[in-house]
Design a protein around this motif. Structure first.
Motif, mmCIF file in Angstrom:
data_model
loop_
_atom_site.group_PDB
_atom_site.id
_atom_site.type_symbol
_atom_site.label_atom_id
_atom_site.label_comp_id
_atom_site.label_asym_id
_atom_site.label_seq_id
_atom_site.Cartn_x
_atom_site.Cartn_y
_atom_site.Cartn_z
ATOM 1 N N ASP A 137 101.059 22.513 98.328
ATOM 2 C CA ASP A 137 100.196 23.007 99.413
ATOM 3 C C ASP A 137 99.455 24.288 99.053
ATOM 4 N N TYR A 138 99.244 24.522 97.761
ATOM 5 C CA TYR A 138 98.468 25.685 97.329
ATOM 6 C C TYR A 138 97.310 25.187 96.478
ATOM 7 N N TYR A 139 96.077 25.612 96.829
ATOM 8 C CA TYR A 139 94.890 25.032 96.211
ATOM 9 C C TYR A 139 94.009 26.058 95.504
ATOM 10 N N GLY A 140 94.565 27.238 95.237
ATOM 11 C CA GLY A 140 93.870 28.202 94.398
ATOM 12 C C GLY A 140 92.625 28.777 95.033
ATOM 13 N N ASP A 141 91.904 29.585 94.238
ATOM 14 C CA ASP A 141 90.641 30.133 94.707
ATOM 15 C C ASP A 141 89.504 29.438 93.966
ATOM 16 N N ALA A 142 88.289 29.877 94.219
ATOM 17 C CA ALA A 142 87.110 29.171 93.716
ATOM 18 C C ALA A 142 87.037 29.150 92.198
ATOM 19 N N GLN A 143 87.607 30.156 91.525
ATOM 20 C CA GLN A 143 87.467 30.248 90.071
ATOM 21 C C GLN A 143 88.085 29.063 89.327
ATOM 22 N N VAL A 144 89.120 28.467 89.893
ATOM 23 C CA VAL A 144 89.826 27.412 89.166
ATOM 24 C C VAL A 144 89.001 26.143 89.047
ATOM 25 N N PHE A 145 87.984 25.974 89.879
ATOM 26 C CA PHE A 145 87.188 24.752 89.856
ATOM 27 C C PHE A 145 85.996 24.836 88.909
ATOM 28 N N VAL B 216 98.146 15.811 105.019
ATOM 29 C CA VAL B 216 97.924 15.831 103.572
ATOM 30 C C VAL B 216 96.459 15.569 103.249
ATOM 31 N N LEU B 217 95.856 14.564 103.892
ATOM 32 C CA LEU B 217 94.475 14.209 103.590
ATOM 33 C C LEU B 217 93.495 15.243 104.134
ATOM 34 N N GLN B 218 93.876 15.948 105.188
ATOM 35 C CA GLN B 218 93.035 17.039 105.664
ATOM 36 C C GLN B 218 92.994 18.163 104.626
ATOM 37 N N SER B 219 94.135 18.472 104.034
ATOM 38 C CA SER B 219 94.167 19.477 102.971
ATOM 39 C C SER B 219 93.351 19.018 101.769
#
Length: 378
Positions: free
Chosen positions: A105-113, A133-136
């Motif tokens: 449930d952790y999706y990082g910040d913009a830099q990782v993409f 889950v699909l909303q995340s």
């Protein structure tokens, strides 16, 4: 393993983005980004971002495929991932990337993409309902596309190996339901199905489906993939083969194949062949060690790197194997580059001119070496 594709296009979304985490996770994320910026080798490699809910199976996938942990060991040896874990995969020049294993449930910040990146969203197919889950996932997709419209997005519908999925039909129904919910979520977020492809994979660490899914993911990160496919097409046509694969020997992912349809059973046979070659070579392939050199050391210079890539492995530039099947087919493995093996499937009658096949494979090997050493733009 089955795969489906859904295309989406990113537009401005009215939905709130996932807030940047605070506390220890944000500190871990910042340290990871800073360390990668300092290390140019890591910064230049494509990224596989393993994201998803807790207990989805992200770390188990990484350990089974890239660390050779037994699937059953993951049940009692792995604890919940507390911080971002990064692993560099650099076995062969054609298959080099880093794996970012995120906590649940952790999706990082913009830099990782940024950069050449593949977002792999791993979800537990047995953990219904999927709404939260699909909303995340939708939030992560919209954020990723704003930063990097070229990012590749994969959904691993994992753990399709329980009592709920004894039949293929139940697996397909699950995938169909998830695809429909994702479509609805993306439309609510202002995303239209037009530009970016989302691919869906049914996976399990207890069979070969996870290797097939990751093989397809890694292939999308290889810029030389069209050239590799053309080279294998020429080899298959010239030698009258049925199928040819290029395998990363360590992970057993196939990084390329010819343009004919892929048969899952043939991929499993080739993968099992690699295991047999490594196991038998490990017993009989290494020369005897000198007891005196073990005790006092040796003044003899070590073998060149290309002669023996891994001192603990017998896989080297001379590795080759032939397995004849009861159905009249022949499996032929040949080393073609650093930890890269060509595995061919051909008929017995077409394998009689083995010297001619070896000559063509030597030409392929030379072409691969030129491809690896070629500079961008050449």
């Amino acid at each position: 393993m089955e795969e489906s594709i859904l295309t989406v296009n990113n537009e401005h979304s009215s939905r709130d983005e996932v807030p940047a985490p605070s506390g220890i996770l944000s500190g871990i994320m910042q340290d990871a980004v800073t360390s990668e910026t300092i290390d140019p080798k890591l910064a230049s490699l494509p990224r596989l971002l393993l994201m998803g809910p807790r207990r989805g199976g992200k770390t188990s996938i990484q350990r089974v495929v890239f660390s050779k942990m037994s699937p059953h060991e993951t049940l009692f040896r792995l604890e919940a991932t507390q911080g971002l874990e990064r692993t560099a995969v650099d076995h062969t020049p054609l298959c080099r990337f880093t794996i970012w294993d995120f906590p649940g449930d952790y999706y990082g910040d913009a830099q990782v993409f940024c950069g050449i990146t593949s977002l792999i969203f791993v979800m537990d197919a047995q953990d219904e309902p999927y709404d939260h889950v699909l909303q995340s996932f939708t939030n992560a997709v919209t954020r990723a596309l704003k930063v990097n419209p070229q990012i590749t997005i994969e959904v691993f519908i994992n753990k399709v190996d329980g009592e709920l999925f004894l039949s293929d039909e139940s697996k397909y129904d699950c995938r169909r339901d998830i695809m429909a919910q994702v479509t609805d979520e993306l439309q609510e977020a202002g995303v239209r199905p037009e530009a970016v492809a989302i691919r869906y994979h049914l996976t399990s660490i207890y069979d070969h489906s996870i290797y097939e899914a990751l093989s397809r993911v890694v292939q999308r990160l290889i810029p030389q993939l069209p050239t590799l496919e053309n080279l294998l097409n020429v080899l298959v046509s010239t030698c009258s083969m049925e199928k040819a694969y290029l395998f990363d020997v360590v992970s057993k992912l196939y990084v390329s194949t010819d343009s004919s349809p892929v048969d899952m059973q043939s991929v499993e046979l080739c993968s099992d062949m690699i295991d047999v070659v490594l196991d038998v070579s490990g017993i009989y392939g290494l020369g005897p060690k000198d007891p005196e050199s073990e005790l006092f050391g040796s003044e003899v210079s070590p073998e060149p790197e290309e002669a023996l890539i891994d001192p603990d492995s017998a896989y080297d530039k001379d590795s080759a194997s032939v397995i004849r099947l009861s159905n009249g087919m022949v499996l032929y493995l040949k080393e073609v580059d650093t930890m890269l093996a060509l595995v061919c499937i051909t008929r017995s009658e077409n394998f009689r001119k083995k010297s001619l096949i070896n000559y063509n494979i030597s030409r392929l090997k030379k072409a691969l070496q030129s491809l690896v050493t070629a500079k961008p733009g050449d």
